[in-house]
Design a protein around this motif. Structure first.
Motif, PDB file in Angstrom:
ATOM      1  N   LEU A  87      -7.284   9.783  -9.795  1.00 11.01           N
ATOM      2  CA  LEU A  87      -7.535  11.233  -9.817  1.00 11.01           C
ATOM      3  C   LEU A  87      -7.613  11.748 -11.254  1.00 11.01           C
ATOM      4  CD1 LEU A  87      -7.871  13.702  -7.956  1.00 11.01           C
ATOM      5  CD2 LEU A  87      -5.422  14.052  -8.083  1.00 11.01           C
ATOM      6  N   LYS A  88      -6.736  11.218 -12.088  1.00  7.14           N
ATOM      7  CA  LYS A  88      -6.755  11.639 -13.497  1.00  7.14           C
ATOM      8  C   LYS A  88      -8.062  11.199 -14.160  1.00  7.14           C
ATOM      9  CE  LYS A  88      -2.996  13.808 -14.908  1.00  7.14           C
ATOM     10  NZ  LYS A  88      -3.102  14.718 -13.780  1.00  7.14           N
TER      11      LYS A  88
ATOM     12  N   PHE B 141      -3.590   6.303  -6.785  1.00  3.66           N
ATOM     13  CA  PHE B 141      -4.336   7.549  -6.547  1.00  3.66           C
ATOM     14  C   PHE B 141      -4.218   8.490  -7.752  1.00  3.66           C
ATOM     15  CE2 PHE B 141      -4.571  11.908  -4.824  1.00  3.66           C
ATOM     16  CZ  PHE B 141      -5.840  11.865  -4.266  1.00  3.66           C
ATOM     17  N   ALA B 142      -3.015   8.579  -8.308  1.00  2.00           N
ATOM     18  CA  ALA B 142      -2.790   9.479  -9.451  1.00  2.00           C
ATOM     19  C   ALA B 142      -3.646   9.057 -10.647  1.00  2.00           C
ATOM     20  CB  ALA B 142      -1.315   9.475  -9.839  1.00  2.00           C
TER      21      ALA B 142
ATOM     22  N   VAL C 184       0.858  -1.198   0.000  1.00  5.35           N
ATOM     23  CA  VAL C 184       0.000   0.000   0.000  1.00  5.35           C
ATOM     24  C   VAL C 184       0.890   1.242   0.000  1.00  5.35           C
ATOM     25  CG1 VAL C 184      -1.719   1.319   1.308  1.00  5.35           C
ATOM     26  CG2 VAL C 184      -1.898  -1.165   1.183  1.00  5.35           C
ATOM     27  N   ARG C 185       1.891   1.219   0.875  1.00  2.00           N
ATOM     28  CA  ARG C 185       2.798   2.369   0.996  1.00  2.00           C
ATOM     29  C   ARG C 185       3.528   2.633  -0.324  1.00  2.00           C
ATOM     30  NH1 ARG C 185       5.760   1.537   6.351  1.00  2.00           N
ATOM     31  NH2 ARG C 185       3.637   1.642   7.127  1.00  2.00           N
TER      32      ARG C 185
ATOM     33  N   LYS D  23       0.425   3.393  -3.369  1.00  2.00           N
ATOM     34  CA  LYS D  23      -0.792   4.201  -3.169  1.00  2.00           C
ATOM     35  C   LYS D  23      -0.794   5.459  -4.042  1.00  2.00           C
ATOM     36  CE  LYS D  23       0.966   6.529   0.907  1.00  2.00           C
ATOM     37  NZ  LYS D  23       0.998   6.685   2.327  1.00  2.00           N
ATOM     38  N   GLU D  24       0.364   6.112  -4.195  1.00  4.77           N
ATOM     39  CA  GLU D  24       0.424   7.334  -5.014  1.00  4.77           C
ATOM     40  C   GLU D  24       0.076   7.042  -6.476  1.00  4.77           C
ATOM     41  OE1 GLU D  24       3.037   7.019  -2.802  1.00  4.77           O
ATOM     42  OE2 GLU D  24       2.789   8.801  -1.537  1.00  4.77           O
ATOM     43  N   MET D  25       0.618   5.936  -6.954  1.00  6.58           N
ATOM     44  CA  MET D  25       0.384   5.549  -8.350  1.00  6.58           C
ATOM     45  C   MET D  25      -1.095   5.335  -8.635  1.00  6.58           C
ATOM     46  SD  MET D  25       3.232   2.662  -9.054  1.00  6.58           S
ATOM     47  CE  MET D  25       2.015   1.769  -9.994  1.00  6.58           C
TER      48      MET D  25
ATOM     49  N   THR E  53      -9.035   4.433  -4.706  1.00  9.16           N
ATOM     50  CA  THR E  53      -7.748   3.889  -4.240  1.00  9.16           C
ATOM     51  C   THR E  53      -7.979   2.839  -3.150  1.00  9.16           C
ATOM     52  OG1 THR E  53      -6.795   6.055  -4.681  1.00  9.16           O
ATOM     53  CG2 THR E  53      -5.451   4.551  -3.399  1.00  9.16           C
ATOM     54  N   GLN E  54      -8.840   3.185  -2.206  1.00 10.47           N
ATOM     55  CA  GLN E  54      -9.124   2.234  -1.118  1.00 10.47           C
ATOM     56  C   GLN E  54      -9.730   0.945  -1.665  1.00 10.47           C
ATOM     57  OE1 GLN E  54     -11.419   3.936   2.127  1.00 10.47           O
ATOM     58  NE2 GLN E  54     -10.326   5.859   1.935  1.00 10.47           N
ATOM     59  N   ASP E  55     -10.723   1.101  -2.531  1.00  9.94           N
ATOM     60  CA  ASP E  55     -11.383  -0.083  -3.093  1.00  9.94           C
ATOM     61  C   ASP E  55     -10.406  -0.934  -3.897  1.00  9.94           C
ATOM     62  OD1 ASP E  55     -13.672   0.769  -1.961  1.00  9.94           O
ATOM     63  OD2 ASP E  55     -14.647   1.453  -3.794  1.00  9.94           O
TER      64      ASP E  55
ATOM     65  N   GLU F 160      -9.823   8.951  -3.758  1.00 12.43           N
ATOM     66  CA  GLU F 160      -9.445   8.255  -2.516  1.00 12.43           C
ATOM     67  C   GLU F 160     -10.268   6.989  -2.332  1.00 12.43           C
ATOM     68  OE1 GLU F 160      -9.444  10.676   0.987  1.00 12.43           O
ATOM     69  OE2 GLU F 160      -7.807  11.906   0.244  1.00 12.43           O
TER      70      GLU F 160
ATOM     71  N   PHE G  34      -7.184  -1.305  -3.458  1.00 20.40           N
ATOM     72  CA  PHE G  34      -6.295  -2.088  -2.595  1.00 20.40           C
ATOM     73  C   PHE G  34      -7.043  -3.222  -1.879  1.00 20.40           C
ATOM     74  CE2 PHE G  34      -3.323   1.451  -3.139  1.00 20.40           C
ATOM     75  CZ  PHE G  34      -2.160   0.730  -3.363  1.00 20.40           C
TER      76      PHE G  34
END
Lengths: 121, 187
Positions: free
Chosen positions: B37-38, B33-34, B25-26, B29-31, B50-52, B47, B54
């Motif tokens: 978000l895009k 999320f990015a 996750v650590r 997560k940015e990847m 991203t949670q779903d 967000e 993972f």
């Protein structure tokens, strides 16, 4: 798209990613969701062999029941010959078998899940 | 993170060490999320996606065979989670009607200030469809090959090539149109 535009776009997307900040809590939220989701439904079910046994029963028994209901005493069915009788025959035969097997399987499954859950706690 | 490290972590997760998943996750997560978000252009939705993503990855970790990179597999889950989320929430993309390209404006983007360029690109990306934005993001950000993008989006290779080409062309046209509109509004 020109090469220059292409480069600008690439730089922008990369730059945008570099400045993107993810909520710091997200990691905790994910781990929380994972632990709560595995508490009941993600625990391993009853052992694979037990599951296979019930799956086979759920398939084989209704098939046998259907065969029996079709082959057994056709004359009697013909004599009575009404739909009501056939429906009653079906409900008392294959239908009950399927429902029975499924119910037994669900009960054992739930029992195992809860047992493992309480054990864990 | 090296592939063998990821495989080792996945092995630990499969053996029941759920906490090992935190490392993944650590790392990713940015990847995820990015990309989210895009695609949906909203922080809260991104967000949630991203949670779903993972959680789905954790639940389906047994299905990861290691034939592709873990990031590719994770992106695939993220991509489809985002698509479903957008469909479910009916997140709309703005349609731009006019794609006529202004004459002699091919390199007009170069003449803009950096801040204006960013603003324009950001605005133009908003006019693309979510799947087009995803393809563009994967192509530029991760510099994924067409084959990898095809694997993530489950499109055919030919389809991916066409989609990338069309998305870039569309983006270029939108930028030109936006610039033309801006110039007209100033004049």
């Amino acid at each position: 798209m020109t090469e220059k535009e292409d480069k600008i776009l690439k730089d922008h997307i990369k730059d945008d990613f570099a400045t993107t900040e993810v909520n710091t809590n997200i990691e905790e939220k994910i781990m929380e969701k994972i632990s709560s989701s595995k508490s009941l439904y993600d625990l391993p079910l009853v052992s694979k062999s037990v599951r296979r046994f019930f799956m086979s029963l759920a398939i084989i028994l209704p098939v046998i029941a259907i065969i029996i209901s079709i082959t057994a005493s056709p004359t009697e069915t013909e004599i009575v010959g009404n739909v009501e009788h056939k429906v009653r025959e079906f409900i008392s035969g294959p239908f009950i078998t399927v429902v029975g097997v499924v119910l037994i399987y669900i009960s054992i499954d739930v029992l195992f899940r809860y047992r493992k859950r309480f054990k864990k706690v | 993170m090296e592939n063998h490290e990821v495989i080792h972590i996945i092995q630990r997760i499969r053996e029941g060490d759920a906490d090992a998943f935190r490392v993944l996750v650590r790392q990713y997560k940015e990847m995820v999320f990015a990309l989210a978000l895009k695609m949906c252009r909203n922080t809260e939705d991104a967000e949630e996606i991203t949670q779903d993503t993972f959680v789905k990855a954790f639940k389906g970790i047994q299905q990861f065979k290691g034939k592709s990179k873990f990031s590719t597999w994770l992106y695939q889950i993220g991509y489809f989670t985002a698509i479903n989320h957008i469909r479910r929430k009916r997140i709309e993309t703005t349609e731009i009607q006019e794609f006529s390209v202004a004459e002699n404006s091919q390199n007009a983007l170069d003449q803009l200030e950096l801040a204006d360029q960013k603003k324009l690109i950001h605005q133009a990306l908003g006019y693309l469809k979510p799947d087009e934005r995803a393809v563009i993001t994967l192509f530029y950000l991760e510099e994924y090959s067409n084959e990898e993008i095809a694997q993530i989006t489950k499109m055919s290779l030919a389809n991916v090539k066409v989609k990338i080409h069309r998305s870039r062309k569309k983006l270029s046209d939108i930028m030109q149109t936006l610039m033309k509109n801006e110039v007209n509004s100033i004049l």
